[in-house]
Design a protein around this motif. Structure first.
Motif, PDB file in Angstrom:
ATOM      1  N   ASN A  32       5.946  -2.328  -8.019  1.00 18.33           N
ATOM      2  CA  ASN A  32       4.847  -1.638  -7.336  1.00 18.33           C
ATOM      3  C   ASN A  32       5.229  -0.210  -6.922  1.00 18.33           C
ATOM      4  O   ASN A  32       4.401   0.539  -6.404  1.00 18.33           O
ATOM      5  CB  ASN A  32       4.354  -2.429  -6.124  1.00 18.33           C
ATOM      6  N   ASN A  34       6.916   1.140  -4.472  1.00 16.36           N
ATOM      7  CA  ASN A  34       6.563   1.496  -3.090  1.00 16.36           C
ATOM      8  C   ASN A  34       7.462   2.610  -2.562  1.00 16.36           C
ATOM      9  O   ASN A  34       8.409   3.045  -3.219  1.00 16.36           O
ATOM     10  CB  ASN A  34       6.581   0.258  -2.183  1.00 16.36           C
ATOM     11  N   TYR A  63      -2.293   1.807 -11.819  1.00 15.96           N
ATOM     12  CA  TYR A  63      -2.076   0.439 -11.336  1.00 15.96           C
ATOM     13  C   TYR A  63      -2.693  -0.560 -12.315  1.00 15.96           C
ATOM     14  O   TYR A  63      -3.825  -0.391 -12.768  1.00 15.96           O
ATOM     15  CB  TYR A  63      -2.711   0.260  -9.953  1.00 15.96           C
ATOM     16  N   LYS A  79       2.601  -1.406 -13.313  1.00 17.25           N
ATOM     17  CA  LYS A  79       2.664  -1.194 -11.867  1.00 17.25           C
ATOM     18  C   LYS A  79       1.762  -2.223 -11.204  1.00 17.25           C
ATOM     19  O   LYS A  79       0.545  -2.228 -11.426  1.00 17.25           O
ATOM     20  CB  LYS A  79       2.208   0.224 -11.523  1.00 17.25           C
ATOM     21  N   ASN A  81       1.488  -5.212  -7.644  1.00 20.75           N
ATOM     22  CA  ASN A  81       2.005  -5.901  -6.464  1.00 20.75           C
ATOM     23  C   ASN A  81       2.132  -7.393  -6.762  1.00 20.75           C
ATOM     24  O   ASN A  81       1.190  -8.000  -7.295  1.00 20.75           O
ATOM     25  CB  ASN A  81       1.061  -5.727  -5.270  1.00 20.75           C
TER      26      ASN A  81
END
Length: 354
Positions: A32, A34, A63, A79, A81
């Motif tokens: 992800n 971050n 994303y 990409k 989560n």
């Protein structure tokens, strides 16, 4: 094999993806990206594998879209989560993986004191989504990152996978112990072969900027003091990145089998489940580690001695007998050699050589 490696903008995941690609595996990388630490280091790792062609392109990664590497057609990156369950399920349905290696997690002991929600999202909900995706899309080979931090208040050295680990002292450690318990449940219920690796203080090129080696090197080059916790009375089983990756590959290639003769005093199970320590089996004094950095840089680093921090343990030391017996492997890179390689990378990446 076609392997999903999560955390491939991260330290260990980026190294693992490259090694698997070199031997001919087909890899889908997931991260992800971050902002827990300097994203340029993450973008640099992605640039290294041809996912982006410059650091400036990093923020533009879309994303949820698979990107094929410009340098290796066997490597795709997405990409994503881990806690995005619908997207995770879609990825598994589309790609049909032979194996999964989950290295994506919210890392860091001290960060867990101030940002606990991040650990619940990534390390608990995210790992649950990995397990559920493996279950529903028939992936029977799952390896994942645990941590030496699970040993918590255990003072019996060296740390053995047969020791009790019910006394964690950080939420990060508790989340990793939870992963081991969750994995065992899915091994038992659904026959998924799961292997957890308890990593011991991993270091090396492309490392994490929040780790001691990175912080010490940066401070030394900028002429600043370094904070040395527990007044320097720390022992760490520092493990070089190449040794970690070799252990991971052996685990991926040798998923565990159920042990009908298991008992509660071993790290095996009646399910296809296994836990390994992966460390250098040779703890180093923190002050000797700092001396190795000074040796490489040719300068003395000023030190600010501090008490032990909350969540930290004074010593780590890995018993790796299972790793040797089962996989015929033992990490052995000397600390000075590993530090030399890290500093060479650091000077190059941050432009000191120019």
């Amino acid at each position: 094999m076609k392997i999903l490696v999560t955390g491939t903008a991260g330290f260990i995941g980026s190294h693992l993806a490259i090694k698997l690609l070199e031997r001919g595996d087909e890899i889908v990388g997931l991260d992800n990206i971050n902002d827990y630490y300097d994203q340029n280091v993450k973008y640099g790792r992605l640039q290294r594998t041809g996912i982006i062609d410059s650091l400036e392109k990093g923020p533009g990664i879309p994303y949820g879209k698979l990107i094929t590497s410009s340098t290796n057609p066997n490597y795709k990156f997405i990409k994503l989560n881990l806690e995005d369950k619908e997207a995770m399920m879609q990825l598994f349905a589309q790609e049909k993986f032979d194996a999964v290696c989950n290295l994506a997690a919210q890392a860091g002991v001290r960060y867990s004191l101030t940002n606990p929600d991040a650990y619940m999202d990534s390390n608990i909900i995210g790992f649950m989504n990995i397990l559920e995706s493996c279950r529903h899309y028939d992936v029977k080979n799952l390896s994942y990152a645990s941590s030496s931090s699970v040993y918590g208040l255990n003072e019996e050295l060296p740390f053995s996978t047969n020791h009790n680990v019910d006394h964690p002292i950080s939420l990060y450690a508790a989340s990793k112990k939870s992963n081991e318990l969750m994995a065992h449940t899915y091994s038992h219920l659904f026959g998924i072969a799961t292997t957890g690796l308890r990593f011991f203080t991993v270091y090396g090129p492309w490392g994490r900027p929040d780790m001691a080696l990175f912080l010490f090197t940066k401070a030394a080059l900028e002429g600043r003091k370094i904070d040395v916790f527990n007044n320097g009375e720390m022992l760490r089983d520092f493990t070089y990145i190449d040794d970690i990756v070799e252990g991971l590959i052996r685990v991926i290639d040798n998923p565990p089998k159920a042990n009908p003769n298991w008992n509660h005093e071993t790290s095996t199970s009646s399910a296809p489940y296994k836990i390994y320590n992966i460390g250098n089996n040779n703890p180093v004094k923190l002050m000797d580690f700092i001396t190795a950095i000074e040796n490489k840089l040719g300068k003395t680093i000023e030190k600010n001695f501090m008490p032990l921090q909350a969540g930290d343990v004074p010593a780590t030391y890995a018993d790796v007998n299972d790793l040797v017996e089962d996989l015929d492997y033992k990490p052995e890179t000397p600390v000075q050699e590993g530090i030399n390689k890290f500093v060479d990378w650091y000077l190059e990446f941050f432009g000191y050589n120019k």
